[in-house]
Design an enzyme around this catalytic site. Structure first.
Site, PDB file in Angstrom:
ATOM      1  N   GLU A  52       0.804  -1.223   0.000  1.00 38.10           N
ATOM      2  CA  GLU A  52       0.000   0.000   0.000  1.00 38.10           C
ATOM      3  C   GLU A  52       0.838   1.274   0.000  1.00 38.10           C
ATOM      4  O   GLU A  52       0.374   2.321  -0.456  1.00 38.10           O
ATOM      5  CB  GLU A  52      -0.973   0.016   1.182  1.00 38.10           C
ATOM      6  CG  GLU A  52      -2.110  -1.002   1.076  1.00 38.10           C
ATOM      7  CD  GLU A  52      -1.756  -2.371   1.630  1.00 38.10           C
ATOM      8  OE1 GLU A  52      -0.554  -2.629   1.908  1.00 38.10           O
ATOM      9  OE2 GLU A  52      -2.673  -3.199   1.793  1.00 38.10           O
ATOM     10  N   PHE A 114     -10.601  -7.565  14.159  1.00 48.91           N
ATOM     11  CA  PHE A 114      -9.553  -8.010  13.239  1.00 48.91           C
ATOM     12  C   PHE A 114      -9.291  -6.934  12.187  1.00 48.91           C
ATOM     13  O   PHE A 114     -10.219  -6.402  11.582  1.00 48.91           O
ATOM     14  CB  PHE A 114      -9.970  -9.317  12.553  1.00 48.91           C
ATOM     15  CG  PHE A 114      -8.965  -9.792  11.538  1.00 48.91           C
ATOM     16  CD1 PHE A 114      -7.674 -10.151  11.929  1.00 48.91           C
ATOM     17  CD2 PHE A 114      -9.295  -9.860  10.194  1.00 48.91           C
ATOM     18  CE1 PHE A 114      -6.736 -10.555  10.996  1.00 48.91           C
ATOM     19  CE2 PHE A 114      -8.363 -10.274   9.259  1.00 48.91           C
ATOM     20  CZ  PHE A 114      -7.086 -10.622   9.657  1.00 48.91           C
ATOM     21  N   GLN A 115      -8.051  -6.623  11.967  1.00 46.34           N
ATOM     22  CA  GLN A 115      -7.609  -5.582  11.027  1.00 46.34           C
ATOM     23  C   GLN A 115      -8.243  -4.224  11.322  1.00 46.34           C
ATOM     24  O   GLN A 115      -8.505  -3.443  10.418  1.00 46.34           O
ATOM     25  CB  GLN A 115      -7.852  -6.006   9.566  1.00 46.34           C
ATOM     26  CG  GLN A 115      -6.946  -7.168   9.166  1.00 46.34           C
ATOM     27  CD  GLN A 115      -6.855  -7.379   7.668  1.00 46.34           C
ATOM     28  OE1 GLN A 115      -7.810  -7.149   6.930  1.00 46.34           O
ATOM     29  NE2 GLN A 115      -5.693  -7.847   7.213  1.00 46.34           N
ATOM     30  N   LYS A 164     -17.252  -1.002   6.800  1.00 44.14           N
ATOM     31  CA  LYS A 164     -17.763  -1.973   5.831  1.00 44.14           C
ATOM     32  C   LYS A 164     -19.293  -1.957   5.764  1.00 44.14           C
ATOM     33  O   LYS A 164     -19.861  -2.090   4.684  1.00 44.14           O
ATOM     34  CB  LYS A 164     -17.259  -3.367   6.206  1.00 44.14           C
ATOM     35  CG  LYS A 164     -17.388  -4.359   5.067  1.00 44.14           C
ATOM     36  CD  LYS A 164     -16.696  -5.677   5.391  1.00 44.14           C
ATOM     37  CE  LYS A 164     -16.822  -6.633   4.215  1.00 44.14           C
ATOM     38  NZ  LYS A 164     -16.212  -7.947   4.521  1.00 44.14           N
ATOM     39  N   MET A 482      24.437   8.758   0.737  1.00 35.52           N
ATOM     40  CA  MET A 482      24.358  10.002   1.492  1.00 35.52           C
ATOM     41  C   MET A 482      24.693   9.753   2.961  1.00 35.52           C
ATOM     42  O   MET A 482      25.315  10.589   3.618  1.00 35.52           O
ATOM     43  CB  MET A 482      22.969  10.639   1.336  1.00 35.52           C
ATOM     44  CG  MET A 482      22.910  12.083   1.780  1.00 35.52           C
ATOM     45  SD  MET A 482      24.066  13.147   0.889  1.00 35.52           S
ATOM     46  CE  MET A 482      23.044  13.749  -0.462  1.00 35.52           C
TER      47      MET A 482
END
Lengths: 586, 171
Positions: A52, A114-115, A164, A482
């Protein structure tokens, strides 16, 4: 338009109404209804990323190269937290994004489902605004507001978190034309008296400079055109931040190169010595100013910015002008022409004479080698091979990014996509994917380092799946360059964990992903190898083996002033070209 | 910030915001995230039909920081207006406190005498305690609480400062 539909269908309908053609995303439990709605839709193309974070950077690359809003779709919990780096990146660089995230059902919120994560809580400080939509009848308004907020005023990322059950619920959809934001009305035009005061100051200047930034690019192509016109009318030298490259053409004689920590000698000394500074769409960032109390001590400062909170944040300015860069530049051009103003030509000639002596120092010079590829040389050859093409350049973060900014030259805005504010390693490949999606026929090159590229390497798979022939041009010096440079200069050469151990074979890796791998380690072979890369209509990883020891100069060490730059020892020391006054500044 | 030598000022800001979930978190997050001070903060809905809340913040910083705070607040999307009441000479500030005192005999009588002098009201009493309600500027409440220490101060609950400008105009 009002219509009954489910929340998930509203998301798709709002995308269509907002003119969205491409979205970047990754499915998961809490966004399945939206993915189901997407399944029945052919007008919007979904690009499946592999992480993501990459969805966010791809949306940034898409937005930055096209001027449109970038859109990403992620699931709840880890989907949202993975996107956070990209959202923070977009906030720092003022990139318009709309991120739709799934959330657990409303009755589960707060139950450690969950999640589940507190997406609006986590993203509040790294977005311009965010929403949790608990009622499907609010959803259409929120979606349209999100697009409005993302692209108006100072652009930025907006998150819409949709539980949802709200995606499944049916409600009333309203079209974008029926929405007016209650409070958010950025000021676009400057007051006439401020415009008059600004042109008076510029006209009376003896040593003026335009210091431009990403705001000019965000304002749209017209702002870049007006900047060019105003610079031509006034004859004032122009420098730019990393984010602003391309707004002013690099081939123009009035262009001084980038300023700041790795900016050119002439740009930084001109900033230090100028008497009137016009900052246009930049924010006096610490990479630009160096030591604040020694920053351009003698100048009168005009600051044009659409965001009032950027004004007087780091540097106290004399004439703040709040407004859109393009609109303000238009007003300045009109006022300048209308009053037939002119800068004292003698003073301006003397100023240019000084600048030319600084230019004569040739601060970007490096020692060429015919046995080992110098990273600067690699960028120069890449530039020569692609400058006449329709090319977009993205970068990762580090030495290669600064060399790209110094040695690749841009004539047009929106061609240079880099992570400036947040400095996100792993930005370049997904951003290239986004840019390639927006410009399918163009050449898109990610100038990368071997360390950065491994942060989002998995996106090669996306590039191959969606037939996006991006080129990853790795300057491989086997170090986090760097970091190594700072360790050399500031930590006694103790290279603590900056060596890239056990690197993958990038050629084989490209092939494993279904792309093409090319390796080059000899300066003599470089041009042919670059040409081969350009000719391949497939994603390419180009493993360019470069000098491990090369450092990026010029450099203003942290906490030092513009006139305390470190120059490469190979910079030509043209003693005779520098006045005694100039020598004092070296 | 290089201007550390500049003097620190205390300012009272009124912020009119949409009364929506998370708006207070945005304001507080802005202060903590950018390292600004909050000396006092009050918030309550002031218009039910307009869904508006008014937040009063007392903060401290150099003039440059105060200007930053106002601009940063103003650019939050749900913020309607930010007004610096300290910058306008004519504004009113009040705070309410409840002060619990425990004592018997002379201390109890002294507590009542002091309360009368400060125009505090008794809103609860037992044979060994009082709860006083007092309204006024913060320094008046500080002083009252300080004096009550000598006669048996138990605890203090304060609302924080609310403020409004004088005259007929709204913020």
């Amino acid at each position: 338009m009002t219509k009954e539909m489910t929340g998930a269908e509203m998301v798709i309908q709002a995308f269509l109404d907002q003119g969205v053609e491409h979205i970047f995303g990754y499915p998961g439990g809490a966004v399945l209804p939206i993915y189901d709605a997407l399944f029945h839709n052919n007008a919007i193309e979904h690009i499946l990323v592999r992480h993501e974070q990459a969805a966010a950077h791809a949306a940034e690359g898409y937005a930055r190269s096209s001027g449109k809003v970038g859109v990403l779709l992620v699931t709840s919990g880890p989907g949202a937290t993975n996107a956070v780096t990209g959202l923070a990146d977009a906030l720092m660089d003022s990139i318009p994004l709309v991120c739709i995230s799934g959330q657990v059902a409303t009755h589960l919120i707060g139950n450690d489902a969950f999640q589940e994560c507190d997406t609006v809580g986590i993203t509040r400080p790294c977005t311009k605004h965010n929403y949790l939509v608990r009622d499907v009848n609010d959803l259409a308004r929120v979606l349209h507001e999100a697009f409005y907020v993302a692209q108006n005023g100072r652009p930025g990322p907006v998150v819409v978190d949709i539980p949802k059950d709200v995606q499944f619920a049916t409600g009333t959809y309203i079209g974008r034309d029926n929405i007016q934001h209650k409070t958010y009305r950025p000021k676009l035009d400057a007051e006439a008296e401020k415009i008059a005061a600004a042109v008076d100051l510029i006209a009376s200047a003896k040593k003026p400079i335009f210091y431009t930034g990403g705001g000019v690019i965000n304002s749209g192509p017209e702002a870049s055109r007006l900047l060019r016109e105003f610079a031509r009318l006034t004859g004032v030298p122009v420098t730019s931040t990393l984010m602003g490259l391309g707004a002013f053409p690099a081939a123009n004689r009035q262009w001084l190169g980038m300023l700041g920590m790795h900016g050119t000698y002439e740009a930084n000394l001109a900033m230090h010595d100028c008497d009137v500074m016009v900052c246009i769409g930049a924010r006096f960032d610490d990479r630009i100013t160096g030591r604040l109390d020694a920053f351009s001590p003698g100048s009168t400062k005009i600051h044009i910015d659409i965001d009032p909170s950027s004004i007087n944040k780091n540097v106290k300015v004399d004439l703040p002008i709040v407004g859109d860069c393009g609109r303000v530049l238009g007003a300045l051009v009109d006022a300048w022409k209308g009053r037939g103003l002119k800068i004292d030509q003698g003073a301006l000639d003397a100023w240019w004479g000084q600048i030319d002596r600084w230019r004569g120092r040739n601060c970007l010079a490096y020692r060429y080698s015919d046995t080992i590829i110098k990273p600067q040389y690699a960028i120069q050859r890449l530039y020569e091979a692609t400058k006449d093409k329709d090319v977009y350049i993205t970068t990762e973060v580090g030495q290669h990014q600064m060399w790209a900014a110094q040695f690749f030259h841009f004539e047009e805005p929106n061609r240079w996509l880099t992570s400036g504010g947040l400095g996100t390693m792993g930005y370049g490949l997904p951003a290239a994917i986004g840019a390639q999606k927006a410009h399918p026929g163009s050449l898109v090159v990610d100038i990368a380092g071997e360390a950065s590229i491994q942060m989002n390497m998995q996106e090669m798979s996306t590039a191959v799946q969606f037939d996006l022939p991006v080129k990853v041009f790795i300057l491989n010096n086997k170090y986090m360059g760097m970091v190594r440079q700072w360790q050399e200069l500031l930590h006694g050469g103790r290279y603590s964990h900056s060596y890239s151990e056990t690197l993958p074979d990038f050629v084989k890796l490209a092939e494993a992903y279904g792309g093409v791998g090319i390796r080059c380690d000899k300066p003599g072979d470089l041009d042919a190898a670059i040409q081969e890369m350009i000719n391949v209509r497939k994603p390419v990883i180009f493993d360019c083996i470069v000098d491990q020891q090369e450092n990026c100069f010029p450099m203003i060490p942290s906490g030092r002033a513009h006139n305390e730059m470190l120059l490469s020892d190979s910079a030509e020391d043209l003693d005779s070209a520098i006045t005694d006054e100039g020598k004092m500044l070296v | 910030m290089p201007q550390t030598s500049e003097h620190i000022e205390r300012h009272t800001l009124s912020v009119l915001v949409d009364n929506e979930p998370g708006v207070l978190a945005r304001v507080i997050g802005l202060f903590s995230g950018r390292g600004y001070n909050i000396d006092s903060l009050t918030v309550s809905e002031v218009s039910q039909e307009g869904h508006l809340s008014r937040i009063t913040i007392v903060t401290a910083g150099t003039p440059m920081v105060i200007e930053q705070i106002k601009n940063q607040l103003d650019r939050l999307v749900p913020v309607h207006r930010v007004r610096d009441l300290t910058a306008e000479a004519t504004s009113l500030e009040r705070e309410l406190a409840m002060v619990k005192v425990r004592g018997v005999g002379e201390a109890r009588v002294e507590a009542l005498r002091l309360a009368e002098a400060f125009r505090a009201r008794v809103i609860d009493a037992t044979r060994e305690s009082f709860v006083f309600e007092i309204t006024g500027k913060s320094d008046k409440i500080d002083q009252f609480a300080y004096l009550m220490e000598t006669v048996g101060l138990v605890e203090v609950a304060r609302t924080g400062v609310v403020a409004i400008s004088r005259g007929p105009q709204a913020m």
